[in-house]
Design a protein around this motif. Structure first.
Motif, PDB file in Angstrom:
ATOM      1  N   VAL A 179       8.285  23.290   4.029  1.00 45.74           N
ATOM      2  CA  VAL A 179       7.922  22.793   2.704  1.00 45.74           C
ATOM      3  C   VAL A 179       6.890  21.684   2.873  1.00 45.74           C
ATOM      4  CG1 VAL A 179      10.111  23.357   1.596  1.00 45.74           C
ATOM      5  CG2 VAL A 179       9.846  21.150   2.746  1.00 45.74           C
ATOM      6  N   LEU A 180       6.133  21.459   1.821  1.00 50.19           N
ATOM      7  CA  LEU A 180       5.204  20.333   1.807  1.00 50.19           C
ATOM      8  C   LEU A 180       5.989  19.060   1.520  1.00 50.19           C
ATOM      9  CD1 LEU A 180       2.365  21.906  -0.375  1.00 50.19           C
ATOM     10  CD2 LEU A 180       2.338  21.608   2.107  1.00 50.19           C
ATOM     11  N   ASP A 181       5.850  18.065   2.365  1.00 46.76           N
ATOM     12  CA  ASP A 181       6.587  16.811   2.173  1.00 46.76           C
ATOM     13  C   ASP A 181       5.759  15.912   1.251  1.00 46.76           C
ATOM     14  OD1 ASP A 181       8.710  15.163   2.432  1.00 46.76           O
ATOM     15  OD2 ASP A 181       8.518  14.830   4.586  1.00 46.76           O
ATOM     16  N   ILE A 182       5.812  16.199  -0.057  1.00 48.16           N
ATOM     17  CA  ILE A 182       4.903  15.562  -1.015  1.00 48.16           C
ATOM     18  C   ILE A 182       5.633  14.659  -1.999  1.00 48.16           C
ATOM     19  CG2 ILE A 182       3.096  17.311  -0.881  1.00 48.16           C
ATOM     20  CD1 ILE A 182       4.371  18.683  -3.307  1.00 48.16           C
ATOM     21  N   GLY A 183       6.883  14.363  -1.726  1.00 45.72           N
ATOM     22  CA  GLY A 183       7.638  13.495  -2.622  1.00 45.72           C
ATOM     23  C   GLY A 183       7.596  12.053  -2.171  1.00 45.72           C
ATOM     24  N   GLU A 184       8.776  11.416  -2.124  1.00 44.92           N
ATOM     25  CA  GLU A 184       8.864   9.998  -1.788  1.00 44.92           C
ATOM     26  C   GLU A 184       8.284   9.683  -0.413  1.00 44.92           C
ATOM     27  OE1 GLU A 184      11.273  12.062  -2.654  1.00 44.92           O
ATOM     28  OE2 GLU A 184      12.727  11.143  -4.029  1.00 44.92           O
ATOM     29  N   GLN A 185       8.472  10.612   0.532  1.00 45.79           N
ATOM     30  CA  GLN A 185       8.024  10.356   1.901  1.00 45.79           C
ATOM     31  C   GLN A 185       6.508  10.239   1.997  1.00 45.79           C
ATOM     32  OE1 GLN A 185       9.854   9.358   4.207  1.00 45.79           O
ATOM     33  NE2 GLN A 185       9.463  10.248   6.226  1.00 45.79           N
ATOM     34  N   ARG A 186       5.793  11.021   1.188  1.00 44.14           N
ATOM     35  CA  ARG A 186       4.330  10.907   1.190  1.00 44.14           C
ATOM     36  C   ARG A 186       3.901   9.506   0.759  1.00 44.14           C
ATOM     37  NH1 ARG A 186      -0.041  10.280  -1.328  1.00 44.14           N
ATOM     38  NH2 ARG A 186       1.026   9.890  -3.315  1.00 44.14           N
ATOM     39  N   CYS A 187       4.520   9.004  -0.306  1.00 43.15           N
ATOM     40  CA  CYS A 187       4.185   7.661  -0.789  1.00 43.15           C
ATOM     41  C   CYS A 187       4.550   6.599   0.248  1.00 43.15           C
ATOM     42  CB  CYS A 187       4.909   7.381  -2.099  1.00 43.15           C
ATOM     43  SG  CYS A 187       4.400   8.450  -3.467  1.00 43.15           S
ATOM     44  N   ASN A 188       5.701   6.760   0.893  1.00 41.39           N
ATOM     45  CA  ASN A 188       6.113   5.804   1.918  1.00 41.39           C
ATOM     46  C   ASN A 188       5.131   5.776   3.084  1.00 41.39           C
ATOM     47  OD1 ASN A 188       8.431   5.090   0.503  1.00 41.39           O
ATOM     48  ND2 ASN A 188       9.721   6.597   1.550  1.00 41.39           N
ATOM     49  N   GLU A 189       4.660   6.946   3.473  1.00 43.09           N
ATOM     50  CA  GLU A 189       3.731   7.019   4.609  1.00 43.09           C
ATOM     51  C   GLU A 189       2.391   6.379   4.259  1.00 43.09           C
ATOM     52  OE1 GLU A 189       2.590  10.209   8.059  1.00 43.09           O
ATOM     53  OE2 GLU A 189       2.944  11.000   6.036  1.00 43.09           O
ATOM     54  N   GLU A 190       1.913   6.614   3.056  1.00 45.89           N
ATOM     55  CA  GLU A 190       0.633   6.034   2.641  1.00 45.89           C
ATOM     56  C   GLU A 190       0.718   4.511   2.608  1.00 45.89           C
ATOM     57  OE1 GLU A 190      -2.795   6.574  -0.808  1.00 45.89           O
ATOM     58  OE2 GLU A 190      -0.812   7.446  -1.126  1.00 45.89           O
ATOM     59  N   ARG A 191       1.792   3.966   2.055  1.00 47.25           N
ATOM     60  CA  ARG A 191       1.936   2.515   1.987  1.00 47.25           C
ATOM     61  C   ARG A 191       2.103   1.901   3.379  1.00 47.25           C
ATOM     62  NH1 ARG A 191       6.112   3.977  -2.126  1.00 47.25           N
ATOM     63  NH2 ARG A 191       5.044   4.129  -4.140  1.00 47.25           N
ATOM     64  N   LEU A 192       2.847   2.588   4.239  1.00 51.19           N
ATOM     65  CA  LEU A 192       3.032   2.089   5.598  1.00 51.19           C
ATOM     66  C   LEU A 192       1.701   2.030   6.340  1.00 51.19           C
ATOM     67  CD1 LEU A 192       4.693   1.243   8.057  1.00 51.19           C
ATOM     68  CD2 LEU A 192       5.177   3.670   8.477  1.00 51.19           C
ATOM     69  N   ALA A 193       0.880   3.081   6.187  1.00 56.18           N
ATOM     70  CA  ALA A 193      -0.412   3.116   6.875  1.00 56.18           C
ATOM     71  C   ALA A 193      -1.327   1.994   6.409  1.00 56.18           C
ATOM     72  CB  ALA A 193      -1.084   4.471   6.660  1.00 56.18           C
ATOM     73  N   LYS A 194      -1.133   1.526   5.188  1.00 54.48           N
ATOM     74  CA  LYS A 194      -1.934   0.410   4.669  1.00 54.48           C
ATOM     75  C   LYS A 194      -1.319  -0.942   5.018  1.00 54.48           C
ATOM     76  CE  LYS A 194      -4.153   2.901   0.872  1.00 54.48           C
ATOM     77  NZ  LYS A 194      -4.360   3.024  -0.572  1.00 54.48           N
ATOM     78  N   ALA A 251      -8.046   0.981   0.274  1.00 55.92           N
ATOM     79  CA  ALA A 251      -7.890   0.606   1.682  1.00 55.92           C
ATOM     80  C   ALA A 251      -8.620  -0.704   1.952  1.00 55.92           C
ATOM     81  CB  ALA A 251      -8.436   1.709   2.584  1.00 55.92           C
ATOM     82  N   CYS A 252      -8.183  -1.418   2.995  1.00 55.46           N
ATOM     83  CA  CYS A 252      -8.779  -2.725   3.282  1.00 55.46           C
ATOM     84  C   CYS A 252     -10.101  -2.608   4.028  1.00 55.46           C
ATOM     85  CB  CYS A 252      -7.803  -3.593   4.076  1.00 55.46           C
ATOM     86  SG  CYS A 252      -7.425  -2.979   5.718  1.00 55.46           S
ATOM     87  N   ASN A 253     -10.410  -1.426   4.597  1.00 50.96           N
ATOM     88  CA  ASN A 253     -11.708  -1.208   5.240  1.00 50.96           C
ATOM     89  C   ASN A 253     -12.004   0.287   5.223  1.00 50.96           C
ATOM     90  OD1 ASN A 253     -10.631   0.048   7.743  1.00 50.96           O
ATOM     91  ND2 ASN A 253      -9.778  -1.994   8.101  1.00 50.96           N
ATOM     92  N   ASN A 254     -13.199   0.642   5.665  1.00 43.48           N
ATOM     93  CA  ASN A 254     -13.625   2.032   5.512  1.00 43.48           C
ATOM     94  C   ASN A 254     -13.189   2.951   6.653  1.00 43.48           C
ATOM     95  OD1 ASN A 254     -15.356   1.302   7.572  1.00 43.48           O
ATOM     96  ND2 ASN A 254     -17.221   1.386   6.311  1.00 43.48           N
ATOM     97  N   HIS A 255     -12.316   2.485   7.516  1.00 41.93           N
ATOM     98  CA  HIS A 255     -11.772   3.382   8.536  1.00 41.93           C
ATOM     99  C   HIS A 255     -10.262   3.202   8.708  1.00 41.93           C
ATOM    100  CE1 HIS A 255     -13.313  -0.265  10.544  1.00 41.93           C
ATOM    101  NE2 HIS A 255     -12.300  -0.142  11.373  1.00 41.93           N
ATOM    102  N   GLN A 256      -9.602   2.717   7.669  1.00 45.16           N
ATOM    103  CA  GLN A 256      -8.165   2.507   7.759  1.00 45.16           C
ATOM    104  C   GLN A 256      -7.377   3.816   7.792  1.00 45.16           C
ATOM    105  OE1 GLN A 256      -6.324   0.237   4.554  1.00 45.16           O
ATOM    106  NE2 GLN A 256      -4.813  -0.644   5.947  1.00 45.16           N
ATOM    107  N   TYR A 257      -8.005   4.889   7.349  1.00 42.14           N
ATOM    108  CA  TYR A 257      -7.289   6.171   7.379  1.00 42.14           C
ATOM    109  C   TYR A 257      -6.890   6.571   8.796  1.00 42.14           C
ATOM    110  CZ  TYR A 257      -5.789  10.879   6.361  1.00 42.14           C
ATOM    111  OH  TYR A 257      -5.030  12.008   6.251  1.00 42.14           O
TER     112      TYR A 257
END
Length: 541
Positions: A380-395, A449-455
């Protein structure tokens, strides 16, 4: 061979195969045994199995997915100075992108193109295979490519009118087959996005008083058959004397679906209403806004959709399917669909054919459908809460525990089913951005994002935690949903996630005018609308 008209019915598809068997011997391919009964590239049904379908990967956990919207990715004519040719890992690439962005006015795109076809094609994707391979991508997930209702601006591909042909905005059946073959030549895989829950707006509701309603209120029953009015390629109800119409964009194909019994006809309801396993819940019966809910409770309808996708798999030799709106089908319908395709692909020796489903609604929906459908559904696509958690963690703006605890088998000494699922490593696609964002704001990662290569931090999380990593087109180029100069978009519209990566200057014409003779036909370009401001003429090395 692929220039022949597309079959209009499943019976024509079978006849086409039978006719080609005698006249088109299968080509040989190095290292593969060819069954001479099989005309390349057609196959249909268990009696027409060829031996040289491309084998599926031994372990999908080794793959790196890249999801792209065909209309928004490439038209094969990019200026080398534009974004797609630049490398964010170098200072020169980042500087060039910053210079290209100077003076770019997002409002031009917003005003004249954000909800229209932009001109990306399958040939465009083909032209960028080496670019994708250079990124480390091993599997390309294509947005739906089947023919859309021509009166709708469904550039995204989710409003199908013909389940047996490729939409001319994107190219031809030959283009699809060539793209898949060239990807395979580079040891890459192709996943097609498919829909079996609904069609495009192929009919409307017309009441006895003549009032037309494209999105009437939901009913727990069905609207009277007399209100059911098939639509022609002009978007108007068809003349009954036409017998349903046989023009290319009239009503629906295959012909086996041309019956009011093929649709639930319940109007437009709440897509989130009802419990997950309630087989007649509103969310399982409603039209998807103007998209028409197929009557999958009807065995003939479900069988027709299954056979149509067997045709598509046999035609193209794709390696898997991403299944849209999975939660809007009942567990029985979902199991019937997936098991039939798994059995078919086993017979053509694609033993690990990949099926991944979109189960919007969060962890509960993902685990429930994974459990009920079982081995017929790979992931399944993990597109629920975990997606949001991962995006915030990466930032770096949240504690890491919410993300990593999502992999726990136990929570407070109680079994955590979704954590167990993620621990397999191959039962979910790890997603940071996609085209919908059913959870969280509809903004790309780079928007705030805080800079242009934070991804790169997000990509590292995807690559080095459990799950199959799935990148979204443009993230590697720092596409940022139009955010510039510190301004923030509201994040409540899908188009903010769907920029045109190749930099078109105009949208494609609406309706039949946008089809043209082929994807290279200049008459398709709508030069009567506000052009997008051209980027500066800059040469980057």
């Amino acid at each position: 061979m692929l220039r022949r008209p597309a079959p209009r019915s499943l019976e024509e598809a079978r006849q086409l195969v039978a006719g080609l068997r005698a006249t088109n011997p299968a080509p040989t391919k190095a290292g593969m045994t060819v069954d001479d009964r099989m005309p390349w590239p057609f196959a249909f049904g268990p009696s027409h199995i060829r031996n040289w379908y491309t084998p599926s990967p031994g372990d999908w956990r080794d793959e790196v997915f890249y999801f792209l919207l065909v209309d928004r990715f490439s038209d094969a004519h990019e200026d080398p100075a534009k974004l797609i040719g630049n490398d964010l890992t170098t200072a020169t690439g980042r500087e060039c992108i910053a210079r290209l962005s100077e003076g770019h006015d997002w409002s031009g795109w917003e005003e004249s193109g954000h909800e229209r076809y932009q001109g990306g094609t399958l040939r465009g994707v083909l032209s960028k295979l080496d670019y994708l391979k250079g990124l480390g991508v091993t599997t390309i997930w294509l947005s739906p490519v089947l023919q859309q209702c021509v009166t709708s601006e469904s550039y995204h591909g989710y409003g199908i009118q013909n389940f047996l042909d490729v939409d001319p905005h994107f190219g031809t059946r030959a283009d699809l087959c060539l793209l898949v073959a060239e990807a395979h030549n580079r040891s890459m895989r192709v996943i097609l996005d498919v829909i079996f829950n609904h069609t495009g707006m192929v009919f409307t509701y017309v009441h006895p008083d003549g009032k037309r309603e494209d999105t009437p209120p939901y009913t727990s029953g069905s609207y009277d058959e007399a209100t059911f009015k098939p639509l022609g390629e002009d978007g108007q109800p068809l003349d009954p004397q036409q017998g349903g119409g046989f023009r290319r964009f009239d009503y629906i194909y295959p012909l086996e679906l041309r019956s009011s019994a093929s649709f639930v006809r319940a109007g437009t309801g709440n897509l989130g209403e009802g419990k997950v396993f309630d087989t007649v819940a509103e969310h399982k019966r409603t039209d998807f806004l103007s998209l028409r809910k197929l009557n999958l409770y009807n065995k003939e309808t479900l069988d027709t959709i299954i056979e149509s996708y067997k045709w598509l798999i046999a035609l193209s030799d794709v390696d898997g399917l991403r299944i849209d709106t999975f939660k809007h089908t009942t567990p029985e319908q979902a199991t019937t669909f997936t098991s039939a395709l798994k059995e078919f692909t086993e017979r053509i020796r694609k033993h690990a054919f990949f099926l991944v489903a979109e189960c919007a609604g969060g962890d509960e929906w993902q685990i429930n459908y994974s459990t009920v459908v079982g081995r017929w559904l790979d992931a399944v696509l993990d597109i629920g809460e975990q997606r949001c958690n991962e995006e915030r963690l990466a930032k770096g703006i949240v504690d890491p525990m919410p993300y990593f605890s999502g992999y726990n088998n136990l929570t407070n000494n109680t079994l955590n089913p979704i954590g167990c699922l993620r621990n397999f490593g191959y039962r979910h696609l790890n997603v940071v951005n996609d085209h919908d964002h059913v959870c969280g704001p509809k903004l790309r990662f780079a928007a705030n994002a805080c800079n242009n290569h934070q991804y790169t931090v997000a990509a590292a999380l995807q690559l080095f935690t459990l799950g199959i990593p799935c990148l979204y087109y443009g993230c590697e180029q720092n596409l940022a949903s139009g955010v510039a100069g510190g301004d923030s978009q509201p994040g409540n519209a899908d188009w903010l996630l769907r920029e045109a990566m190749f930099g078109p200057s105009h949208a494609i014409k609406r309706g039949l005018g946008g089809v043209g003779a082929n994807t290279e036909d200049p008459s398709r370009i709508d030069d009567g609308v506000v052009p997008y401001p051209p980027r500066a003429s800059i040469t980057c090395t």
